[in-house]
Design a protein around this motif. Structure first.
Motif, PDB file in Angstrom:
ATOM      1  N   MET A 196       5.076   0.076  -2.991  1.00 52.65           N
ATOM      2  CA  MET A 196       5.608  -0.417  -1.725  1.00 52.65           C
ATOM      3  C   MET A 196       6.872  -1.241  -1.892  1.00 52.65           C
ATOM      4  SD  MET A 196       2.223  -1.201   0.506  1.00 52.65           S
ATOM      5  CE  MET A 196       3.193  -1.150   1.990  1.00 52.65           C
ATOM      6  N   GLY A 197       7.248  -1.538  -3.132  1.00 54.55           N
ATOM      7  CA  GLY A 197       8.518  -2.221  -3.354  1.00 54.55           C
ATOM      8  C   GLY A 197       8.506  -3.707  -3.124  1.00 54.55           C
ATOM      9  N   HIS A 198       7.359  -4.346  -3.385  1.00 50.62           N
ATOM     10  CA  HIS A 198       7.319  -5.803  -3.339  1.00 50.62           C
ATOM     11  C   HIS A 198       6.422  -6.313  -4.450  1.00 50.62           C
ATOM     12  CE1 HIS A 198       4.181  -4.927   0.008  1.00 50.62           C
ATOM     13  NE2 HIS A 198       3.571  -4.970  -1.153  1.00 50.62           N
ATOM     14  N   SER A 199       6.242  -7.609  -4.549  1.00 50.47           N
ATOM     15  CA  SER A 199       5.493  -8.204  -5.644  1.00 50.47           C
ATOM     16  C   SER A 199       3.995  -8.163  -5.370  1.00 50.47           C
ATOM     17  CB  SER A 199       5.920  -9.656  -5.846  1.00 50.47           C
ATOM     18  OG  SER A 199       5.493 -10.457  -4.755  1.00 50.47           O
ATOM     19  N   PRO A 200       3.170  -8.231  -6.426  1.00 48.50           N
ATOM     20  CA  PRO A 200       1.717  -8.314  -6.215  1.00 48.50           C
ATOM     21  C   PRO A 200       1.315  -9.513  -5.358  1.00 48.50           C
ATOM     22  CG  PRO A 200       2.190  -7.738  -8.497  1.00 48.50           C
ATOM     23  CD  PRO A 200       3.517  -8.074  -7.862  1.00 48.50           C
ATOM     24  N   ALA A 201       2.044 -10.637  -5.511  1.00 55.17           N
ATOM     25  CA  ALA A 201       1.704 -11.820  -4.716  1.00 55.17           C
ATOM     26  C   ALA A 201       1.897 -11.554  -3.233  1.00 55.17           C
ATOM     27  CB  ALA A 201       2.558 -13.004  -5.163  1.00 55.17           C
ATOM     28  N   VAL A 202       3.021 -10.905  -2.867  1.00 63.24           N
ATOM     29  CA  VAL A 202       3.266 -10.576  -1.463  1.00 63.24           C
ATOM     30  C   VAL A 202       2.226  -9.577  -0.966  1.00 63.24           C
ATOM     31  CG1 VAL A 202       4.890  -9.428   0.098  1.00 63.24           C
ATOM     32  CG2 VAL A 202       5.727 -11.108  -1.555  1.00 63.24           C
ATOM     33  N   HIS A 203       1.894  -8.599  -1.800  1.00 61.69           N
ATOM     34  CA  HIS A 203       0.911  -7.589  -1.402  1.00 61.69           C
ATOM     35  C   HIS A 203      -0.448  -8.241  -1.129  1.00 61.69           C
ATOM     36  CE1 HIS A 203      -0.258  -3.314  -1.193  1.00 61.69           C
ATOM     37  NE2 HIS A 203      -1.430  -3.730  -1.646  1.00 61.69           N
ATOM     38  N   LEU A 204      -0.849  -9.136  -2.013  1.00 65.35           N
ATOM     39  CA  LEU A 204      -2.156  -9.775  -1.856  1.00 65.35           C
ATOM     40  C   LEU A 204      -2.184 -10.683  -0.637  1.00 65.35           C
ATOM     41  CD1 LEU A 204      -4.911  -9.889  -3.222  1.00 65.35           C
ATOM     42  CD2 LEU A 204      -4.101 -11.862  -4.529  1.00 65.35           C
ATOM     43  N   SER A 205      -1.103 -11.436  -0.419  1.00 58.00           N
ATOM     44  CA  SER A 205      -1.083 -12.340   0.735  1.00 58.00           C
ATOM     45  C   SER A 205      -1.052 -11.569   2.050  1.00 58.00           C
ATOM     46  CB  SER A 205       0.132 -13.268   0.650  1.00 58.00           C
ATOM     47  OG  SER A 205       1.342 -12.534   0.750  1.00 58.00           O
ATOM     48  N   THR A 206      -0.448 -10.382   2.057  1.00 48.65           N
ATOM     49  CA  THR A 206      -0.341  -9.598   3.288  1.00 48.65           C
ATOM     50  C   THR A 206      -1.585  -8.771   3.564  1.00 48.65           C
ATOM     51  OG1 THR A 206       2.054  -9.428   2.909  1.00 48.65           O
ATOM     52  CG2 THR A 206       1.079  -7.910   4.518  1.00 48.65           C
ATOM     53  N   TYR A 207      -2.146  -8.159   2.510  1.00 46.77           N
ATOM     54  CA  TYR A 207      -3.218  -7.186   2.720  1.00 46.77           C
ATOM     55  C   TYR A 207      -4.556  -7.604   2.113  1.00 46.77           C
ATOM     56  CZ  TYR A 207       0.867  -4.365   3.792  1.00 46.77           C
ATOM     57  OH  TYR A 207       2.031  -3.908   4.334  1.00 46.77           O
ATOM     58  N   GLY A 208      -4.575  -8.778   1.488  1.00 47.02           N
ATOM     59  CA  GLY A 208      -5.802  -9.177   0.788  1.00 47.02           C
ATOM     60  C   GLY A 208      -7.032  -9.211   1.679  1.00 47.02           C
TER      61      GLY A 208
END
Length: 397
Positions: free
Chosen positions: A363-375
């Motif tokens: 998706m072109g972003h960091s794992p931290a952003v992914h987790l905060s958005t979709y966790g």
């Protein structure tokens, strides 16, 4: 017309302070008080030798019996400074101090806004970002300042902030922009306004991000085919659906087959830069909704034949244009163009079981952003299954 009693008393007190020196007057003019005297020095740009029998300086203190003491002190201060040769006309371009009632005027806030723009644009943001995400909020604040005379900072700011829904993103942005403006002026921020900023989490969807369901995606495609939108518009939406793209990434996109197979890939050429970091070009494998053919309804062939809408490729904010299409197609109001990207993320994590790191790379972003958005959406099914298994095991024990 005779002067009101409070102005007559004020004039007498001012005359007593001058100890008989004539040629000085106090007068009310258009709901403001002025000190009038031929002894006031020439204005900036006026020849020093210019002779005038009447120059006037408007006081910052508003007229009225309740403010007479403050008006007398200000008028006497002007007289004393002129007599001492230490008085000068105020700079009309200067930003007033926080204790100057004029700092809440429309003109003062507009000058301060221009000063803040000069500081931010080119250093921290582009002109388009300023016009889109800063200027509208600060312009509304300056307009509110021009509507009436405000008692203090908290009164003006509170009335302006209430133009936006509580706990909304717009309210929070208005609060943050105004606070940055106050910092630019060196003015103390009224801390009692903190509750007005709100809490975005209070208004957040308890389900997490609002993603398109497979049924809503099918409904979207059917609505597009029935509408006046073009085949190129459908290609744009199918690219968002199958590759989880940001709308802006449509403007630098290439589709191809993956090593001769029917699986499609998208080569995203646009770099994403934000305060959270930057991401370079990437290649994304198509992950269409369940039930779609592997070629995504011949998406590659349609892309080659129709391309993408010219207006969308030239738009400053493709996401806004696409979301407007959703409104015209009468889809649920809470759905936006980013809802297709959210749906793609959930397909990667929930249906295919990719790890946070793997999905974030696609998706072109960091794992931290992914987790905060979709966790919340990714963890909920696992948590529910785990609890159900534990409860079942306990009941069988």
């Amino acid at each position: 017309m005779a002067s009101p009693p409070w102005l007559q008393n004020l004039s007498r007190a001012f005359r007593a302070h001058r100890m008989g020196r004539v040629g000085w007057y106090l007068e009310a003019n258009r709901e403001r008080l002025r000190v009038v005297s031929a002894e006031l020095p020439p204005r900036p740009g006026e020849p020093p030798e210019a002779v005038s029998t009447r120059r006037a300086i408007t006081l910052q203190t508003p007229p009225g019996p309740a403010t007479s003491a403050a008006a007398l002190a200000e008028a006497c201060g002007v007289f004393d400074a002129v007599m001492a040769g230490q008085w000068s006309w105020p700079d009309p371009e200067a930003i007033p101090a926080a204790d100057d009632p004029g700092h809440l005027s429309h003109a003062a806030l507009e000058r301060l806004t221009d000063q803040l723009r000069a500081r931010l644009v080119g250093e921290q943001m582009g002109e388009s970002t300023w016009q889109r995400t800063w200027r509208p909020y600060l312009a509304k604040l300056a307009a509110a300042a021009g509507e009436r005379r405000w008692a203090d900072d908290a009164a003006l700011l509170g009335a302006c902030l209430r133009n936006w829904e509580p706990n909304s993103r717009a309210r929070q942005m208005a609060y943050d922009r105004a606070r940055r403006l106050w910092k630019e002026g060196g003015w103390p921020w009224p801390e009692e306004l903190q509750p007005l900023r709100g809490n975005g989490k209070a208004a957040a969807d308890p389900r997490g991000v609002r993603a398109f369901t497979d049924e809503e995606i099918a409904g979207l495609r059917e609505a597009i085919l029935r509408s006046k939108l073009t085949p190129a518009d459908l290609v744009a939406w199918d690219c968002l659906i199958c590759f989880g793209l940001r709308p802006k990434e449509l403007q630098a996109l290439e589709l191809r087959q993956y090593e001769g197979a029917l699986v499609l890939v998208a080569v995203v050429g646009r770099n994403k830069r934000s305060s959270k970091g930057s991401g370079g070009a990437r290649t994304v494998v198509a992950v269409p909704p369940a039930g779609w053919p592997r070629d995504c309804f011949d998406l590659l062939g349609r892309w080659r034949e129709h391309g993408l809408p010219v207006g969308l490729l030239a738009a400053r904010s493709p996401g806004q244009k696409l979301t407007q299409q959703l409104r015209r197609l009468q889809l649920p109001d809470e759905l936006t163009a980013y809802g297709t990207r959210h749906a793609f993320a959930l397909r990667l994590g929930v249906e295919l079981g990719l790890s946070v790191r793997e999905a974030a790379e696609m998706m072109g972003h960091s794992p931290a952003v992914h987790l905060s958005t979709y966790g919340r959406r990714l963890d909920a099914p696992k948590l529910q299954d785990k609890l159900a298994a534990l409860v079942k095991a306990r009941s069988q024990a």
